[in-house]
Motif scaffolding. Structure first.
Motif, PDB file in Angstrom:
ATOM      1  N   ALA A 177       0.840  -1.200   0.000  1.00 14.08           N
ATOM      2  CA  ALA A 177       0.000   0.000   0.000  1.00 14.08           C
ATOM      3  C   ALA A 177       0.871   1.244   0.000  1.00 14.08           C
ATOM      4  CB  ALA A 177      -0.918   0.020   1.222  1.00 14.08           C
ATOM      5  N   ARG A 178       0.250   2.362  -0.380  1.00 21.82           N
ATOM      6  CA  ARG A 178       0.845   3.671  -0.163  1.00 21.82           C
ATOM      7  C   ARG A 178      -0.008   4.379   0.887  1.00 21.82           C
ATOM      8  NH1 ARG A 178       3.163   7.978  -4.601  1.00 21.82           N
ATOM      9  NH2 ARG A 178       3.623   9.686  -3.140  1.00 21.82           N
ATOM     10  N   GLU A 179       0.641   4.861   1.949  1.00 27.02           N
ATOM     11  CA  GLU A 179      -0.114   5.420   3.063  1.00 27.02           C
ATOM     12  C   GLU A 179       0.753   6.381   3.866  1.00 27.02           C
ATOM     13  OE1 GLU A 179      -1.237   1.714   4.725  1.00 27.02           O
ATOM     14  OE2 GLU A 179       0.637   1.409   5.818  1.00 27.02           O
ATOM     15  N   PHE A 180       0.102   7.261   4.612  1.00 25.31           N
ATOM     16  CA  PHE A 180       0.811   8.163   5.504  1.00 25.31           C
ATOM     17  C   PHE A 180       1.062   7.467   6.835  1.00 25.31           C
ATOM     18  CE2 PHE A 180      -0.688  11.233   2.437  1.00 25.31           C
ATOM     19  CZ  PHE A 180       0.355  12.153   2.385  1.00 25.31           C
ATOM     20  N   VAL A 181       2.269   7.689   7.388  1.00 19.75           N
ATOM     21  CA  VAL A 181       2.680   7.041   8.627  1.00 19.75           C
ATOM     22  C   VAL A 181       3.160   8.102   9.613  1.00 19.75           C
ATOM     23  CG1 VAL A 181       4.319   5.421   9.668  1.00 19.75           C
ATOM     24  CG2 VAL A 181       3.308   4.915   7.441  1.00 19.75           C
ATOM     25  N   GLU A 182       2.722   7.980  10.853  1.00 17.12           N
ATOM     26  CA  GLU A 182       3.168   8.858  11.931  1.00 17.12           C
ATOM     27  C   GLU A 182       4.206   8.136  12.777  1.00 17.12           C
ATOM     28  OE1 GLU A 182       2.323  11.956  12.824  1.00 17.12           O
ATOM     29  OE2 GLU A 182       0.503  12.412  11.666  1.00 17.12           O
ATOM     30  N   VAL A 183       5.383   8.741  12.925  1.00 15.02           N
ATOM     31  CA  VAL A 183       6.446   8.236  13.788  1.00 15.02           C
ATOM     32  C   VAL A 183       6.971   9.410  14.606  1.00 15.02           C
ATOM     33  CG1 VAL A 183       7.095   6.327  12.263  1.00 15.02           C
ATOM     34  CG2 VAL A 183       8.166   8.569  11.957  1.00 15.02           C
ATOM     35  N   PRO A 184       7.819   9.183  15.603  1.00 14.16           N
ATOM     36  CA  PRO A 184       8.311  10.311  16.402  1.00 14.16           C
ATOM     37  C   PRO A 184       8.958  11.429  15.590  1.00 14.16           C
ATOM     38  CG  PRO A 184       8.770   8.270  17.548  1.00 14.16           C
ATOM     39  CD  PRO A 184       8.213   7.889  16.205  1.00 14.16           C
ATOM     40  N   ALA A 185       9.546  11.118  14.432  1.00 12.53           N
ATOM     41  CA  ALA A 185      10.202  12.145  13.612  1.00 12.53           C
ATOM     42  C   ALA A 185       9.216  12.942  12.771  1.00 12.53           C
ATOM     43  CB  ALA A 185      11.245  11.503  12.706  1.00 12.53           C
ATOM     44  N   GLY A 186       7.945  12.525  12.715  1.00  7.45           N
ATOM     45  CA  GLY A 186       6.964  13.274  11.939  1.00  7.45           C
ATOM     46  C   GLY A 186       6.039  12.376  11.143  1.00  7.45           C
ATOM     47  N   ARG A 187       5.352  12.997  10.193  1.00  7.43           N
ATOM     48  CA  ARG A 187       4.383  12.301   9.339  1.00  7.43           C
ATOM     49  C   ARG A 187       4.958  12.199   7.931  1.00  7.43           C
ATOM     50  NH1 ARG A 187      -0.722  13.747   6.478  1.00  7.43           N
ATOM     51  NH2 ARG A 187      -2.218  12.036   6.810  1.00  7.43           N
ATOM     52  N   PHE A 188       4.930  10.988   7.367  1.00  3.33           N
ATOM     53  CA  PHE A 188       5.590  10.731   6.092  1.00  3.33           C
ATOM     54  C   PHE A 188       4.654   9.986   5.140  1.00  3.33           C
ATOM     55  CE2 PHE A 188       8.881  11.164   9.244  1.00  3.33           C
ATOM     56  CZ  PHE A 188       9.917  11.821   8.601  1.00  3.33           C
ATOM     57  N   MET A 207       8.077  -3.118   6.072  1.00  3.65           N
ATOM     58  CA  MET A 207       8.711  -1.813   6.254  1.00  3.65           C
ATOM     59  C   MET A 207       7.954  -0.740   5.491  1.00  3.65           C
ATOM     60  SD  MET A 207      12.220  -2.180   3.997  1.00  3.65           S
ATOM     61  CE  MET A 207      12.184  -2.511   2.230  1.00  3.65           C
ATOM     62  N   TRP A 208       8.049   0.488   5.999  1.00  6.21           N
ATOM     63  CA  TRP A 208       7.452   1.663   5.385  1.00  6.21           C
ATOM     64  C   TRP A 208       8.584   2.585   4.931  1.00  6.21           C
ATOM     65  CZ3 TRP A 208       5.336  -1.183   9.139  1.00  6.21           C
ATOM     66  CH2 TRP A 208       3.958  -1.426   9.111  1.00  6.21           C
ATOM     67  N   ILE A 209       8.622   2.892   3.639  1.00  4.24           N
ATOM     68  CA  ILE A 209       9.713   3.630   3.020  1.00  4.24           C
ATOM     69  C   ILE A 209       9.158   4.922   2.418  1.00  4.24           C
ATOM     70  CG2 ILE A 209      11.550   3.522   1.293  1.00  4.24           C
ATOM     71  CD1 ILE A 209      11.733   1.501   3.654  1.00  4.24           C
ATOM     72  N   SER A 210       9.851   6.044   2.613  1.00  8.50           N
ATOM     73  CA  SER A 210       9.345   7.323   2.128  1.00  8.50           C
ATOM     74  C   SER A 210       9.162   7.311   0.616  1.00  8.50           C
ATOM     75  CB  SER A 210      10.273   8.468   2.542  1.00  8.50           C
ATOM     76  OG  SER A 210      11.480   8.437   1.802  1.00  8.50           O
ATOM     77  N   ALA A 211       8.106   7.993   0.171  1.00 11.44           N
ATOM     78  CA  ALA A 211       7.780   8.067  -1.255  1.00 11.44           C
ATOM     79  C   ALA A 211       8.319   9.336  -1.899  1.00 11.44           C
ATOM     80  CB  ALA A 211       6.265   7.977  -1.435  1.00 11.44           C
ATOM     81  N   LEU A 216      13.694   6.679   2.219  1.00 10.91           N
ATOM     82  CA  LEU A 216      14.103   6.786   3.609  1.00 10.91           C
ATOM     83  C   LEU A 216      13.320   5.795   4.462  1.00 10.91           C
ATOM     84  CD1 LEU A 216      15.724   8.471   5.751  1.00 10.91           C
ATOM     85  CD2 LEU A 216      13.679   9.918   5.922  1.00 10.91           C
ATOM     86  N   TYR A 217      14.017   5.072   5.314  1.00 15.50           N
ATOM     87  CA  TYR A 217      13.364   4.103   6.200  1.00 15.50           C
ATOM     88  C   TYR A 217      12.630   4.862   7.298  1.00 15.50           C
ATOM     89  CZ  TYR A 217      12.836  -0.418   8.579  1.00 15.50           C
ATOM     90  OH  TYR A 217      12.335  -1.576   9.144  1.00 15.50           O
ATOM     91  N   VAL A 218      11.299   4.689   7.362  1.00 19.11           N
ATOM     92  CA  VAL A 218      10.472   5.416   8.309  1.00 19.11           C
ATOM     93  C   VAL A 218       9.995   4.517   9.442  1.00 19.11           C
ATOM     94  CG1 VAL A 218       8.310   6.712   8.586  1.00 19.11           C
ATOM     95  CG2 VAL A 218       9.746   7.070   6.555  1.00 19.11           C
ATOM     96  N   LYS A 219       9.613   3.288   9.103  1.00 16.19           N
ATOM     97  CA  LYS A 219       9.066   2.386  10.118  1.00 16.19           C
ATOM     98  C   LYS A 219       9.248   0.952   9.665  1.00 16.19           C
ATOM     99  CE  LYS A 219       4.662   1.363  12.484  1.00 16.19           C
ATOM    100  NZ  LYS A 219       3.225   1.734  12.595  1.00 16.19           N
ATOM    101  N   GLY A 220       9.367   0.035  10.622  1.00 17.15           N
ATOM    102  CA  GLY A 220       9.455  -1.377  10.295  1.00 17.15           C
ATOM    103  C   GLY A 220       8.875  -2.221  11.407  1.00 17.15           C
ATOM    104  N   ARG A 221       8.469  -3.429  11.044  1.00 18.13           N
ATOM    105  CA  ARG A 221       7.931  -4.382  12.010  1.00 18.13           C
ATOM    106  C   ARG A 221       8.427  -5.769  11.655  1.00 18.13           C
ATOM    107  NH1 ARG A 221       6.767  -7.295  15.699  1.00 18.13           N
ATOM    108  NH2 ARG A 221       4.672  -7.773  16.501  1.00 18.13           N
TER     109      ARG A 221
END
Length: 241
Positions: A177-188, A207-211, A216-221
């Motif tokens: 998917a393409r989606e917005f993700v909120e992490v401590p560094a901001g919304r991407f 993993m969630w990678i900036s578009a 940029l690696y933003v989040k992973g599980r």
């Protein structure tokens, strides 16, 4: 007068490694990304992990060309705070070569034929995982999987604790998917991908990678015994794309 000094464009940041269950911190990744005048990039990253019986620190430099294809890398590994291996890697259009020395294997010289585009070179740093998605055919949309054939990395150990040396994996990526993700560094704005067909019994990994073109690696599980939640906690500098 000498020309005004202008540093190369760069971004710096930190990713925190936490337990997805307890949010306890078990590792950090500090990185600098630099873009050169030809559009290539260099990643310098220090990863430290204390997870179960694993006590691993890695110092890594990875350079890629404007298409995010690897050109050169250096990896130094510590286990329990003691150096256990280091190595230099070089990539041309047709060959990957490595000169390494490890406590377990001694001195190694390796050569492997390659063809581009490659998935990239796996260095186990999360920011490097993001770059593995750079040649993914996102234009085909969510639901599409892609394999590049055998992929190169410096270790098959889940924490990148062995080697370094040239080893291969058969894993690919699935675009979810393409989606917005909120992490401590901001919304991407991100692409969400999962690794598929992984070797060495690696737990499921998303993993969630900036578009924005930086991948940029933003989040992973990572599920299973690792129970890992990885989030970008700090970032300075704008997109280099």
């Amino acid at each position: 007068m000498p020309a005004e000094f202008r540093p190369l464009p760069r971004r710096t940041g930190r990713i925190a490694y936490r337990s997805a269950t307890s949010l306890a911190l078990w590792g950090t990744e500090d990185f600098t990304l630099t873009r050169d005048g030809d559009g290539g990039r260099t990643l310098m990253v220090q990863c430290e992990m204390r997870h179960g019986n694993e006590d691993v620190t890695r110092f890594t430099t990875l350079s890629v060309d404007a298409a995010f294809q690897p050109t050169e890398a250096h990896v130094r590994i510590l286990n329990g705070g003691r150096p256990t291996g280091s190595g230099w890697f070089r990539f041309t259009d047709g060959e990957a070569e490595a000169e390494t020395a490890t406590l377990a294997e001694g001195r190694l010289s390796q050569r492997k034929p390659i063809s581009r585009p490659m998935r990239g070179f796996g260095i186990h740093a999360l920011v490097g995982d993001g770059w593995l998605a750079a040649s993914f055919p996102f234009e085909k949309g969510p639901g599409h999987s892609h394999f590049w054939g055998p992929s190169l990395l410096h270790s098959l150990h889940h924490f990148g604790a062995t080697g370094p040396m040239l080893v291969t994996s058969t894993s690919g990526l699935a675009y979810e998917a393409r989606e917005f993700v909120e992490v401590p560094a901001g919304r991407f704005d991100c692409h969400r991908l999962s690794f598929v067909g992984m070797t060495n019994n690696h737990p499921p990994y998303t993993m969630w990678i900036s578009a924005d073109g930086d991948y940029l690696y933003v989040k992973g599980r990572v599920e299973g015994y690792m129970d890992g939640l990885f989030q970008l906690e700090e970032i300075t500098g704008g997109a280099l794309a």
